[in-house]
Structures are given as structure tokens and as C-alpha cells.
Design an enzyme around this catalytic site. Structure first.
Site, PDB file in Angstrom:
ATOM      1  N   GLY A  88       1.505   5.659  -9.609  1.00  0.00           N
ATOM      2  CA  GLY A  88       0.787   6.446  -8.600  1.00  0.00           C
ATOM      3  C   GLY A  88       1.278   6.047  -7.222  1.00  0.00           C
ATOM      4  O   GLY A  88       1.913   4.995  -7.046  1.00  0.00           O
ATOM      5  N   ASN A  89       0.950   6.877  -6.263  1.00  0.00           N
ATOM      6  CA  ASN A  89       1.416   6.677  -4.891  1.00  0.00           C
ATOM      7  C   ASN A  89       0.997   5.307  -4.339  1.00  0.00           C
ATOM      8  O   ASN A  89       0.093   4.660  -4.883  1.00  0.00           O
ATOM      9  CB  ASN A  89       0.834   7.796  -4.011  1.00  0.00           C
ATOM     10  CG  ASN A  89       1.717   8.138  -2.828  1.00  0.00           C
ATOM     11  OD1 ASN A  89       2.588   7.368  -2.438  1.00  0.00           O
ATOM     12  ND2 ASN A  89       1.503   9.306  -2.252  1.00  0.00           N
ATOM     13  N   ILE A  90       1.593   4.894  -3.237  1.00  0.00           N
ATOM     14  CA  ILE A  90       1.150   3.683  -2.521  1.00  0.00           C
ATOM     15  C   ILE A  90      -0.322   3.921  -2.137  1.00  0.00           C
ATOM     16  O   ILE A  90      -0.655   4.983  -1.609  1.00  0.00           O
ATOM     17  CB  ILE A  90       1.976   3.469  -1.229  1.00  0.00           C
ATOM     18  CG1 ILE A  90       3.470   3.478  -1.507  1.00  0.00           C
ATOM     19  CG2 ILE A  90       1.557   2.176  -0.531  1.00  0.00           C
ATOM     20  CD1 ILE A  90       4.337   3.493  -0.235  1.00  0.00           C
ATOM     21  N   SER A  94      -2.835   4.278  -4.232  1.00  0.00           N
ATOM     22  CA  SER A  94      -3.605   5.110  -5.180  1.00  0.00           C
ATOM     23  C   SER A  94      -4.604   4.282  -5.987  1.00  0.00           C
ATOM     24  O   SER A  94      -5.472   4.836  -6.658  1.00  0.00           O
ATOM     25  CB  SER A  94      -2.666   5.874  -6.116  1.00  0.00           C
ATOM     26  OG  SER A  94      -1.842   4.960  -6.806  1.00  0.00           O
ATOM     27  N   GLY A  95      -4.470   2.958  -5.954  1.00  0.00           N
ATOM     28  CA  GLY A  95      -5.456   2.106  -6.638  1.00  0.00           C
ATOM     29  C   GLY A  95      -4.936   1.421  -7.893  1.00  0.00           C
ATOM     30  O   GLY A  95      -5.723   0.981  -8.728  1.00  0.00           O
ATOM     31  N   LYS A  96      -3.638   1.278  -7.999  1.00  0.00           N
ATOM     32  CA  LYS A  96      -3.051   0.669  -9.208  1.00  0.00           C
ATOM     33  C   LYS A  96      -3.548  -0.772  -9.407  1.00  0.00           C
ATOM     34  O   LYS A  96      -3.972  -1.136 -10.510  1.00  0.00           O
ATOM     35  CB  LYS A  96      -1.510   0.675  -9.116  1.00  0.00           C
ATOM     36  CG  LYS A  96      -0.924   2.083  -9.037  1.00  0.00           C
ATOM     37  CD  LYS A  96       0.577   2.069  -8.927  1.00  0.00           C
ATOM     38  CE  LYS A  96       1.111   1.530  -7.635  1.00  0.00           C
ATOM     39  NZ  LYS A  96       0.740   2.307  -6.435  1.00  0.00           N
ATOM     40  N   THR A 133      -6.224  -2.234  -8.366  1.00  0.00           N
ATOM     41  CA  THR A 133      -7.651  -2.288  -8.708  1.00  0.00           C
ATOM     42  C   THR A 133      -7.850  -1.984 -10.191  1.00  0.00           C
ATOM     43  O   THR A 133      -8.626  -2.660 -10.876  1.00  0.00           O
ATOM     44  CB  THR A 133      -8.420  -1.234  -7.864  1.00  0.00           C
ATOM     45  OG1 THR A 133      -7.880  -1.235  -6.560  1.00  0.00           O
ATOM     46  CG2 THR A 133      -9.886  -1.497  -7.824  1.00  0.00           C
ATOM     47  N   GLU A 155       2.177  -2.926 -13.635  1.00  0.00           N
ATOM     48  CA  GLU A 155       1.951  -2.166 -12.405  1.00  0.00           C
ATOM     49  C   GLU A 155       3.320  -1.639 -11.997  1.00  0.00           C
ATOM     50  O   GLU A 155       4.234  -2.393 -11.713  1.00  0.00           O
ATOM     51  CB  GLU A 155       1.382  -3.060 -11.306  1.00  0.00           C
ATOM     52  CG  GLU A 155       1.161  -2.295 -10.020  1.00  0.00           C
ATOM     53  CD  GLU A 155       0.447  -3.116  -8.949  1.00  0.00           C
ATOM     54  OE1 GLU A 155       0.287  -4.332  -9.138  1.00  0.00           O
ATOM     55  OE2 GLU A 155       0.066  -2.519  -7.930  1.00  0.00           O
TER      56      GLU A 155
HETATM   57  P1  TTP Z   1       3.134   0.095  -4.597  1.00  0.00           P
HETATM   58  O1  TTP Z   1       4.046  -0.217  -5.723  1.00  0.00           O
HETATM   59  O2  TTP Z   1       2.695   1.493  -4.515  1.00  0.00           O
HETATM   60  O3  TTP Z   1       1.899  -0.939  -4.688  1.00  0.00           O
HETATM   61  P2  TTP Z   1       0.474  -0.861  -3.977  1.00  0.00           P
HETATM   62  O4  TTP Z   1      -0.017  -2.270  -3.888  1.00  0.00           O
HETATM   63  O5  TTP Z   1       0.598  -0.092  -2.708  1.00  0.00           O
HETATM   64  O6  TTP Z   1      -0.344  -0.057  -5.023  1.00  0.00           O
HETATM   65  P3  TTP Z   1      -1.911   0.279  -5.060  1.00  0.00           P
HETATM   66  O7  TTP Z   1      -2.400   0.411  -3.662  1.00  0.00           O
HETATM   67  O8  TTP Z   1      -1.948   1.552  -5.850  1.00  0.00           O
HETATM   68  O9  TTP Z   1      -2.558  -0.889  -5.773  1.00  0.00           O
HETATM   69  O10 TTP Z   1       3.865  -0.324  -3.253  1.00  0.00           O
HETATM   70  C1  TTP Z   1       4.053  -1.635  -2.781  1.00  0.00           C
HETATM   71  C2  TTP Z   1       4.976  -1.539  -1.585  1.00  0.00           C
HETATM   72  O11 TTP Z   1       6.334  -1.526  -2.003  1.00  0.00           O
HETATM   73  C3  TTP Z   1       4.779  -0.263  -0.774  1.00  0.00           C
HETATM   74  O12 TTP Z   1       4.863  -0.567   0.607  1.00  0.00           O
HETATM   75  C4  TTP Z   1       5.935   0.623  -1.184  1.00  0.00           C
HETATM   76  C5  TTP Z   1       7.015  -0.357  -1.527  1.00  0.00           C
HETATM   77  N1  TTP Z   1       7.979   0.083  -2.551  1.00  0.00           N
HETATM   78  C6  TTP Z   1       9.184   0.646  -2.154  1.00  0.00           C
HETATM   79  O13 TTP Z   1       9.415   0.860  -0.952  1.00  0.00           O
HETATM   80  N2  TTP Z   1      10.110   0.946  -3.113  1.00  0.00           N
HETATM   81  C7  TTP Z   1       9.882   0.748  -4.463  1.00  0.00           C
HETATM   82  O14 TTP Z   1      10.764   1.039  -5.286  1.00  0.00           O
HETATM   83  C8  TTP Z   1       8.609   0.220  -4.851  1.00  0.00           C
HETATM   84  C9  TTP Z   1       8.306   0.028  -6.336  1.00  0.00           C
HETATM   85  C10 TTP Z   1       7.690  -0.101  -3.882  1.00  0.00           C
END
Ligand code: TTP
Length: 215
Positions: A15-17, A19-21, A23, A91
Site C-alpha cells: 500500500g501507499n506510503i 496507508s497503515g502497513k 500498524t 512489510e
Molecule cells: P513505506 O514502505 O511505504 O513504509 P511506511 O512506513 O510509510 O508505511 P506505512 O505508513 O503504511 O506503515 O515507505 C517508507 C519510506 O521509504 C517512504 O518514505 C518511501 C520510501 N521508499 C522508496 O522511496 N522507495 C522504495 O522502493 C520503498 C520500498 C520505499
């Protein structure tokens, strides 16, 4: 999906940044049947003293390739990590790094052709055997506006420059990859409305994961 009792399964929560992964993973970690593999974000914010995540956001043209090469490698290592539990829950996966983030950087001309080709070739090699196999993807589908609100409230220092436009682009990349109407993917996808309350999201994921773990 029918599984024999000895078969181990691997699930990726996507899911998007914002999105709650994390949690959802925290919640699933309470089950004794699941091995939770959190995203290797520490190795992105402290790579032998360098904060590669901050470098990416400060200067994506300079650091986009390095960030994605490192993300791909660290995620591939987590795919290969064996689990003692019936269900391994990751995740993210090497697939979202490739199909959402690399693709988006390339479409925005932040990655050059040669950088894109190198990342794709490594991806092909790393996913050519069974080590990166997924049995199910749980897609937390959230509105980009909801994601932005959550990103602002968690206030990760590196992510201050994230815009709604960027989240809308990443939302499109996730939809292209995972939405049933347009995807070419063969892995089953459970789509969960991640704009709901936490409890409703937990209920939607829990039932599915526990059914898989015990069948
Ligand atoms: P996410 O993998 O989306 O993790 P998150 O902690 O934001 O998820 P959630 O809120 O759903 O719990 O992103 C982590 C950071 O890493 C975010 O700033 C985006 C970055 N990212 C990249 O830029 N490129 C990539 O390939 C990945 C996997 C993450």
C-alpha cells in the site's frame, strides 16, 4: 487457496506510503502463527552512517538509483529469510520497490534509461528463483489524502517534502500493479479499504490471515 498443514506461506502487506502497513503488521504480530518481517527502514536511514532516505528526498536525481538499488537488495534478503512459523508476513516486497517506486521514478525521468535498465536486470535475477515467491498480497488501498494526513501526523523527518501529487502518482502505480481490473499479476490480492477505522482494517486482514494459517 488450499494448503497442506506443512506448507508455509508468505504474505506481503502493500500500500501507499502512510496507508497503515506498519500498524497492521504490529497487530498481526500478536498472533503466535505469524512471523512478522518489518521493512528494513533503519538500513535506509543509517547505511553505515549515511541517511539514504533523506538523501533520496533531498536530491532524487542524484540518489534515486542508489536508494532503489539498496532497497531492492535489502528486500531480497528479507524474502530469502527462512521462517519457523506457518505464515511469514512481510512489510512490502521487492515487487513494490520495482513496480511502484522504480517505475514512478522512471516515469518522472528521475531515473535515467541506463539506471532503469540496471535495476530491472538485477530485479530479474533476484526474482528468477523461488526465493521471492509470494502466496498472497494484502493491498491496503487508501486515498492519497488519507496517506498525507497520516504522514504529517507521524512526522518522519525525511518525509517532510512528500506532496499530495507524489502520493497520487504512487497510488496510480499501486493500482496498475494490484487492482483487479488492470493487473497482469498471478499472485492473489486481498484488497482492504484502508480508509476505514483501524479495527475494521484489522478485522478484514485478521480473518483472512488466520484462515490461511490454520487451513
Ligand atoms: P513505506 O514502505 O511505504 O513504509 P511506511 O512506513 O510509510 O508505511 P506505512 O505508513 O503504511 O506503515 O515507505 C517508507 C519510506 O521509504 C517512504 O518514505 C518511501 C520510501 N521508499 C522508496 O522511496 N522507495 C522504495 O522502493 C520503498 C520500498 C520505499
Amino acid at each position: 487457496m488450499v494448503l497442506s498443514s506443512s506448507k508455509k506461506i508468505t504474505i506481503a502487506v502493500e500500500g501507499n506510503i502512510g496507508s497503515g502497513k506498519s500498524t497492521v503488521l504490529d497487530h498481526l504480530s500478536k498472533s503466535s502463527l505469524c512471523d512478522i518481517i518489518a521493512e528494513p527502514i533503519e538500513s535506509w536511514t543509517n547505511l553505515k552512517g549515511d541517511n539514504l532516505l533523506a538523501m533520496l528526498y533531498n536530491d532524487p536525481h542524484r540518489w534515486g538509483f542508489a536508494f532503489q538499488a539498496n532497497a531492492q537488495m535489502t528486500l531480497a534478503k528479507l524474502h530469502a529469510q527462512p521462517s519457523k512459523f506457518p505464515v511469514k508476513i512481510m512489510e512490502r516486497s521487492i515487487y513494490s520497490a520495482r513496480y511502484c517506486f522504480v517505475e514512478n521514478l522512471y516515469q518522472n525521468k528521475i531515473l535515467q534509461n541506463v539506471e532503469y535498465t540496471i535495476l530491472k536486470d538485477w530485479f530479474q535475477l533476484l526474482t528468477s528463483n523461488d526465493a521471492c515467491h509470494l502466496d498472497l498480497i494484502i493491498y491496503l488501498r487508501a486515498n492519497p489524502e488519507t496517506c498525507l494526513e497520516r504522514i504529517k501526523s507521524r512526522n518522519r523527518p525525511e518525509e517532510q517534502s512528500i506532496t499530495l501529487d507524489y502520493l497520487q502518482q504512487l497510488h496510480e502505480r499501486h493500482e496498475e500493479w494490484l487492482s483487479s481490473e488492470i493487473r497482469t499479476l498471478t499472485t492473489p490480492v486481498l484488497i482492504v479499504d484502508a480508509d476505514q477505522t483501524k479495527d475494521d482494517v484489522y478485522a478484514a486482514t485478521n480473518t483472512h490471515v488466520l484462515n490461511l494459517a490454520t487451513c
